[in-house]
Enzyme design. Structure first.
Site, short mmCIF file in Angstrom:
data_model
loop_
_atom_site.label_atom_id
_atom_site.label_comp_id
_atom_site.label_asym_id
_atom_site.label_seq_id
_atom_site.Cartn_x
_atom_site.Cartn_y
_atom_site.Cartn_z
CE1 TYR A 38 -4.45 0.73 0.03
CE2 TYR A 38 -3.71 2.58 1.37
CZ TYR A 38 -4.68 1.97 0.60
OH TYR A 38 -5.89 2.60 0.38
CG ASP A 100 11.16 -2.78 -8.71
OD1 ASP A 100 10.12 -3.38 -9.04
OD2 ASP A 100 11.56 -1.76 -9.31
CB ALA A 101 14.14 -3.31 -2.70
CG HIS A 124 8.38 -1.94 -12.63
ND1 HIS A 124 8.66 -1.51 -13.91
CD2 HIS A 124 9.49 -1.67 -11.90
CE1 HIS A 124 9.88 -0.98 -13.93
NE2 HIS A 124 10.40 -1.09 -12.74
CD GLU A 244 10.94 33.84 -18.79
OE1 GLU A 244 10.75 32.96 -19.67
OE2 GLU A 244 10.31 34.91 -18.77
CB SER A 270 5.58 35.14 -29.94
OG SER A 270 6.83 34.58 -29.53
#
Length: 348
Positions: A38, A100-101, A124, A244, A270
């Site tokens: 979980y 995974d571990a 996975h 930006e 633009s």
């Protein structure tokens, strides 16, 4: 299953129109789906299945924070929430959603619960593809299937609640019952997928590990950091550099790409932005192509898998992880990000 054309290539897909959730419930009406774990995917998949009317139970270690979260989400100890072994024993479909571990560590417990005719489900392809390294070798008399949502469990749940869906890949590694296809499609629809597309366990893990280290997380952070640092060195303020570099991308442009594609975004910005983007994108492609080739080769060789296994199985893994995350969290770019996010109107 329908055949659709993607960029000139035909692929097999399953949509919710041709395989609605009502049909999925009929396919799995005699099944008990045991969600093991979980953490990342477990909450989203289990809650979506429950809300879609499937027979779902959860197996989780107790005491743990994940057990407490399961209880808070409405899973009832002794009724729908059990120890890992008890849930795996009760389930006819075992959704193996541990890390995974942790899958490697818990595998002996799960394996003895895999009686003939059950289905072992992954999100996975890691454990099966690298079975020589993980030791995860299922018995021959069970179905081994995969549904891999293309996003986090949090996103899967959020989109489900919004009435939308997150696309998922599906794969069959072993069809012992002759019913693996119906099972995997029904489960893919049940967890809230937008549409399902075919893959293999190996292709899923190769593309997934490459994507996580590349454009999904690793490369994006690297590009953000490179541009932000350059702007700061050239005299721009933290706020300007962040806006930006990150804010405009994530809040304005990326959603437009998701909705309409990159060509549409280019056509609707633009003329100065158009010219610059068209002139520079191939330079970035050519500069990063060797890095992606090195990355994919590292994935295909099993090196990335072994690095993950070695790192994640160490007792001090969480401590070292926190140190690395702290470096990101406390960097100027992401402390600036917290301030910028706090200034968004919806966060005031």
């Amino acid at each position: 299953m329908a055949t659709l054309n993607f960029g000139g290539v035909d692929e097999n897909v399953v949509t919710r129109e041709e395989f609605p959730v009502e049909k999925a419930r009929e396919v799995l009406k005699e099944e008990t789906i045991a969600i093991i774990g979980y953490g990342v995917q477990g909450p989203g998949q289990s809650l979506n299945l429950r809300d879609n009317g499937f027979n779902v139970i959860v197996g989780q270690r107790s005491p743990s924070a994940s057990w407490d979260k399961a209880v808070a989400d409405g899973w009832v100890p002794g009724e729908t929430l059990f120890s890992i072994e008890e849930a795996a024993t009760k389930g006819t479909i075992i959704q193996y959603l541990l890390s995974d571990a942790a899958q490697i560590a818990v595998w002996p417990t799960i394996k003895k619960c895999l009686t003939p005719g059950k289905a072992l489900y992954f999100s996975h392809g890691f454990g099966i593809t690298f079975k020589e390294r993980t030791g995860i070798v299922p018995p021959k008399d069970v179905d081994v299937i995969l549904v891999a949502p293309k996003g986090s469990g949090t996103s899967l749940r959020r989109l489900f609640v919004e009435g939308r869906g997150l696309n998922s890949s599906i794969a069959i590694f072993q069809d012992a019952t002759g019913n693996a296809f119906n099972r995997v499609v029904a489960l893919g629809i049940g967890v809230g997928s937008g549409y399902l597309f075919e893959t293999t366990f190996k292709r899923e893990v190769y593309s997934d590990l490459t994507g996580e280290r590349g454009t999904l997380m690793g490369a994006i952070q690297g590009l953000f950091a490179a541009q932000y640092d350059l702007l700061r060195k050239r005299g721009h303020t933290p706020s300007e550099a962040f806006n930006e570099t990150v804010e405009e991308a994530t809040q304005s442009l990326y959603p437009l790409i998701a909705e309409n594609g990159m060509d549409w975004m280019y056509a609707n910005c633009s003329t100065t932005a158009q010219r610059g983007a068209l002139d520079w994108w191939k330079k970035f492609r050519d500069a990063t192509a060797p890095v992606f080739a090195e990355l994919y080769d590292s994935v295909a060789s099993g090196n990335e898998a072994q690095l993950s296994i070695d790192s994640n199985s160490k007792e001090d893994y969480r401590v070292k992880l926190e140190e690395e995350l702290k470096e990101l969290r406390e960097s100027e770019m992401w402390t600036t990000g917290r301030t910028v996010r706090g200034l968004r109107p919806e966060n005031k």
